[in-house]
Design a protein around this motif. Structure first.
Motif, PDB file in Angstrom:
ATOM      1  N   ARG A  39     -74.328 -44.959  37.404  1.00  0.00           N
ATOM      2  CA  ARG A  39     -73.109 -44.829  38.193  1.00  0.00           C
ATOM      3  C   ARG A  39     -72.166 -45.960  37.803  1.00  0.00           C
ATOM      4  O   ARG A  39     -72.536 -47.126  37.812  1.00  0.00           O
ATOM      5  CB  ARG A  39     -73.419 -44.878  39.697  1.00  0.00           C
ATOM      6  CG  ARG A  39     -72.183 -44.667  40.566  1.00  0.00           C
ATOM      7  CD  ARG A  39     -72.539 -44.499  42.026  1.00  0.00           C
ATOM      8  NE  ARG A  39     -73.259 -43.255  42.252  1.00  0.00           N
ATOM      9  CZ  ARG A  39     -72.689 -42.063  42.371  1.00  0.00           C
ATOM     10  NH1 ARG A  39     -71.364 -41.960  42.247  1.00  0.00           N
ATOM     11  NH2 ARG A  39     -73.403 -40.995  42.590  1.00  0.00           N
ATOM     12  N   ARG A  90     -67.995 -42.766  39.084  1.00  0.00           N
ATOM     13  CA  ARG A  90     -68.411 -41.538  38.404  1.00  0.00           C
ATOM     14  C   ARG A  90     -69.758 -41.765  37.741  1.00  0.00           C
ATOM     15  O   ARG A  90     -70.165 -42.898  37.490  1.00  0.00           O
ATOM     16  CB  ARG A  90     -67.377 -41.114  37.360  1.00  0.00           C
ATOM     17  CG  ARG A  90     -67.105 -42.159  36.289  1.00  0.00           C
ATOM     18  CD  ARG A  90     -65.962 -41.749  35.379  1.00  0.00           C
ATOM     19  NE  ARG A  90     -65.643 -42.784  34.406  1.00  0.00           N
ATOM     20  CZ  ARG A  90     -66.246 -42.935  33.244  1.00  0.00           C
ATOM     21  NH1 ARG A  90     -67.227 -42.107  32.893  1.00  0.00           N
ATOM     22  NH2 ARG A  90     -65.887 -43.897  32.407  1.00  0.00           N
ATOM     23  N   LEU A  91     -70.437 -40.670  37.478  1.00  0.00           N
ATOM     24  CA  LEU A  91     -71.737 -40.742  36.828  1.00  0.00           C
ATOM     25  C   LEU A  91     -71.575 -40.607  35.324  1.00  0.00           C
ATOM     26  O   LEU A  91     -70.801 -39.776  34.835  1.00  0.00           O
ATOM     27  CB  LEU A  91     -72.653 -39.641  37.348  1.00  0.00           C
ATOM     28  CG  LEU A  91     -73.217 -39.831  38.759  1.00  0.00           C
ATOM     29  CD1 LEU A  91     -73.992 -38.586  39.186  1.00  0.00           C
ATOM     30  CD2 LEU A  91     -74.114 -41.063  38.821  1.00  0.00           C
ATOM     31  N   SER A 136     -72.432 -51.048  39.477  1.00  0.00           N
ATOM     32  CA  SER A 136     -72.843 -49.693  39.845  1.00  0.00           C
ATOM     33  C   SER A 136     -72.920 -49.464  41.350  1.00  0.00           C
ATOM     34  O   SER A 136     -73.195 -48.347  41.784  1.00  0.00           O
ATOM     35  CB  SER A 136     -74.202 -49.376  39.208  1.00  0.00           C
ATOM     36  OG  SER A 136     -75.199 -50.249  39.715  1.00  0.00           O
ATOM     37  N   ASP A 153     -64.119 -40.378  44.508  1.00  0.00           N
ATOM     38  CA  ASP A 153     -64.060 -40.921  43.145  1.00  0.00           C
ATOM     39  C   ASP A 153     -62.649 -41.364  42.789  1.00  0.00           C
ATOM     40  O   ASP A 153     -62.352 -41.641  41.627  1.00  0.00           O
ATOM     41  CB  ASP A 153     -64.563 -39.896  42.138  1.00  0.00           C
ATOM     42  CG  ASP A 153     -63.765 -38.589  42.164  1.00  0.00           C
ATOM     43  OD1 ASP A 153     -62.794 -38.500  42.942  1.00  0.00           O
ATOM     44  OD2 ASP A 153     -64.128 -37.668  41.412  1.00  0.00           O
TER      45      ASP A 153
END
Length: 380
Positions: A164, A158-159, A196, A118
């Motif tokens: 996403r 990141r979610l 995403s 990430d």
């Protein structure tokens, strides 16, 4: 066996026959999944076999799990030489797929997979292409982003709930009709969106369009916000007669899909920089911007008048008789009715020969009437 450069937009390498291994059946597709960072084959990875469908998409017709050596194979009866296909490996909740291949044209297919991260520090934009077309009602915008992941792991972002958020994209306030043409664009607010798709090492493209209505062009320019370190911002402007000075580098005119653009460039853009592209707003747009605002004034006058009646009541102008007040009130109603019937844009375009009185003159008289009646119309 020769490796191909990883094709956009997937993290895959194909191995072409190069006379270095024995030929295999034309009705068999073999390969293996490779963890690039560790340089190891990966067992237990699901690999899907996909073929094009009539709707322009792809359909999965078989799935295998890699063996202890990371290998997989797909064979007859559903395969035949010349069949177009693609493969997708599912590794650590990410997908790594090929572009279209053809059965019998390759000796072995290598699907490269990566660990996820990430950390966005490896994300870089090689070129950001910005197409701006001035139209009668606003601006048409096309953006093509060539993003590069210089790291050794797939950037997964990141979610946010079930979404996403990976490649961040800046959008101007007031935009309409956001549409993705390459990638999977999700909104994250009025001026932010994300692609995403996870970004594996290498190059990935995102393309999207939107419109910017006339009201958003009051500042006479388009503002582009730089999110990632960017090597080049390529500007393509319509009409091509638009001229930009420093710091833009003029590169002449180009024709793309039968449209002529003026081509400009900026280089070496740091994150956080805002680039303002000066744009001429056609005269009809300027009219619409100006008079759309003035069209709200009669509403404000009515509102102020209503408030005045329901609070302290009217304040009479000294020396105003009851007969004068009655006449002014009647005139106020006539002016409001006249204002409600005027189209500000059409009224302006008709010019001096128009049979109707210009809106601004009606408004001037209305303000004076409100003032004499003590309704504080000047504050409107």
């Amino acid at each position: 066996m020769t490796r191909l450069l990883r094709p956009w937009p997937v993290a895959v390498l194909s191995a072409l026959a190069a006379g270095m291994s024995a030929p295999v059946s034309a009705a068999t597709v073999r390969g293996y999944v490779l963890d690039v960072l560790r340089d190891e084959r990966v067992p237990g990875v699901e690999v899907a076999f996909l073929v094009p469908d009539e709707g322009g998409g792809v359909t999965e017709i078989a799935r295998r799990t890699t063996d202890e050596t990371g290998g997989f194979s797909f064979a007859a009866p559903f395969l035949s030489a010349g069949t177009p296909f693609a493969l997708t490996a599912y590794y650590r909740d990410l997908e790594y797929g090929t572009r279209n291949l053809v059965v019998g044209n390759q000796d072995r297919v290598i699907l490269e997979v990566y660990e996820g991260t990430d950390d966005p520090s490896g994300i870089h934009v090689a070129a950001h292409h910005l197409f701006l077309s001035v139209r009668e009602r606003g601006l048409e915008v096309l953006q093509l982003v060539e993003a590069e992941n210089h790291g050794s792991a797939t950037f997964v972002g990141r979610l946010a709930g079930e979404e996403r958020r990976v490649l961040e994209l800046a959008l101007p306030a007031g935009h309409l009709g956001l549409q993705a043409h390459a990638g999977a664009i999700v909104r994250a607010g009025p001026t932010r969106a994300f692609d995403s798709r996870p970004l594996p090492p290498g190059s990935t493209q995102a393309a999207f369009t939107f419109q910017l209505p006339a009201a958003a062009l009051e500042s006479n320019g388009y503002e582009h916000t730089v999110i990632y370190p960017t090597d080049r911002l390529e500007l393509f402007l319509q009409p091509p007669e638009i001229s930009l000075g420093a710091p833009f580098q003029a590169l002449g005119r180009v024709t793309i899909q039968d449209r002529e653009y003026g081509h400009f460039r900026l280089e070496g853009l740091a994150p956080g920089r805002t680039v303002t592209v000066p744009l001429p707003i056609p005269r009809p747009l300027r009219w619409a911007l100006k008079w759309a605002t003035l069209a709200l004034v009669p509403v404000a006058l009515v509102t102020v008048a209503g408030l005045a009646r329901t609070t302290a009541g009217p304040t009479e102008t000294p020396g105003l008789t009851a007969e004068d007040r009655e006449g002014l009130e009647q005139r106020r109603q006539e002016l409001l009715a006249e204002l409600s019937q005027l189209d500000p844009v059409r009224d302006l375009s008709q010019g001096q020969d128009s049979p109707t009185r210009p809106r601004h003159l009606v408004m001037v008289e209305a303000v004076e009437v409100y003032r004499r009646l003590g309704l504080d119309a000047e504050d409107a």
